[in-house]
Motif scaffolding. Structure first.
Motif, PDB file in Angstrom:
ATOM      1  N   VAL A   1       0.858  -1.152   0.093  1.00 24.82           N
ATOM      2  CA  VAL A   1       0.003   0.094  -0.100  1.00 24.82           C
ATOM      3  C   VAL A   1       0.790   1.277   0.053  1.00 24.82           C
ATOM      4  CG1 VAL A   1      -1.496   1.554   1.571  1.00 24.82           C
ATOM      5  CG2 VAL A   1      -2.016  -1.137   0.996  1.00 24.82           C
ATOM      6  N   ALA A   2       2.192   1.235   0.759  1.00 27.54           N
ATOM      7  CA  ALA A   2       2.929   2.441   0.840  1.00 27.54           C
ATOM      8  C   ALA A   2       3.344   2.635  -0.463  1.00 27.54           C
ATOM      9  CB  ALA A   2       3.970   2.183   1.911  1.00 27.54           C
ATOM     10  N   ASN A   3       3.710   1.616  -1.285  1.00 28.72           N
ATOM     11  CA  ASN A   3       4.375   1.831  -2.485  1.00 28.72           C
ATOM     12  C   ASN A   3       3.134   2.285  -3.645  1.00 28.72           C
ATOM     13  OD1 ASN A   3       7.372   0.843  -3.254  1.00 28.72           O
ATOM     14  ND2 ASN A   3       6.441  -0.298  -1.508  1.00 28.72           N
ATOM     15  N   HIS A   4       2.134   1.650  -3.331  1.00 30.68           N
ATOM     16  CA  HIS A   4       0.823   1.999  -4.360  1.00 30.68           C
ATOM     17  C   HIS A   4       0.587   3.770  -4.194  1.00 30.68           C
ATOM     18  CE1 HIS A   4      -0.720  -1.078  -6.155  1.00 30.68           C
ATOM     19  NE2 HIS A   4      -0.604  -2.149  -5.241  1.00 30.68           N
ATOM     20  N   ARG A   5       0.828   3.940  -2.828  1.00 31.15           N
ATOM     21  CA  ARG A   5       0.390   5.632  -2.623  1.00 31.15           C
ATOM     22  C   ARG A   5       1.666   6.585  -3.117  1.00 31.15           C
ATOM     23  NH1 ARG A   5      -0.839   4.559   3.397  1.00 31.15           N
ATOM     24  NH2 ARG A   5      -3.061   4.356   3.412  1.00 31.15           N
ATOM     25  N   GLY A   6       2.877   5.896  -3.329  1.00 31.57           N
ATOM     26  CA  GLY A   6       3.996   6.652  -4.011  1.00 31.57           C
ATOM     27  C   GLY A   6       4.083   6.353  -5.340  1.00 31.57           C
TER      28      GLY A   6
END
Length: 182
Positions: free
Chosen positions: A129-134
């Motif tokens: 999810v952190a990578n999706h947000r970024g």
């Protein structure tokens, strides 16, 4: 939990850790025998092999789960994901039973197996999810997808030449997962 049930559970976990530590018969039957309990008692505490294995290696799973926040606080999301997956890959390479349990749990249909597997999947989901947000991970990628892609790397043979292959394949995996970070 009653004290006798807790005692049996601890004996089963100790016996399983001993059995998994040496090559040979790692069947649930041999674990129950070593623990001095019947198979029914073993299955009441651990309804599947995967559940038992993940409990035996719970400290490793717990360390992976706890590592997510510090990694995301100190590294970019793709680098945090890479470091975390490298740790998971290393644990699986050193402990084949753990790798087998994660692999089986990834495709598991039983509720008990999914429950034992869930903390690991939740930790990985946080990283995804952190990578999706970024915007640094391939769109639509899920934690489940990442585990399915990682699992075959546990099967790469051991030895000097194979370590290079494992590292190269891991790089290919990361390039596919996080193409924006390359």
């Amino acid at each position: 939990m009653r004290s006798d049930a807790l005692f049996n559970r601890m004996r089963i976990l100790e016996a399983a850790a001993e059995v998994f530590a040496v090559p040979g018969d790692t069947s649930l039957k041999s674990i129950a025998r070593r623990a001095g309990v019947g198979q029914g008692t073993l299955y009441r505490h651990f309804p599947s092999r995967e559940s038992l294995v993940l409990h035996v290696y719970w400290e490793e799973v717990e360390e992976l789960v706890k590592a997510v926040s510090p990694l995301l606080n100190t590294l970019s999301p793709p680098h945090a994901l890479r470091v975390w997956l490298e740790r998971l890959l290393s644990i699986g390479r050193c402990t084949p039973e753990f790798a087998d349990a994660v692999r089986a749990a990834t495709g598991a249909l039983t509720k008990q197996c999914r429950q034992a597997h869930q903390p690991l999947l939740d930790a990985l989901s946080t990283l995804v999810v952190a990578n999706h947000r970024g915007g640094t991970i391939a769109p639509g990628t899920t934690a489940h997808d990442v585990l399915l892609l990682l699992c075959p790397l546990w099967q790469v043979g051991v030895g000097e030449n194979e370590h290079g292959r494992e590292a190269r394949l891991f790089d290919v995996l990361m390039q596919g997962l996080c193409p924006a970070d390359q």
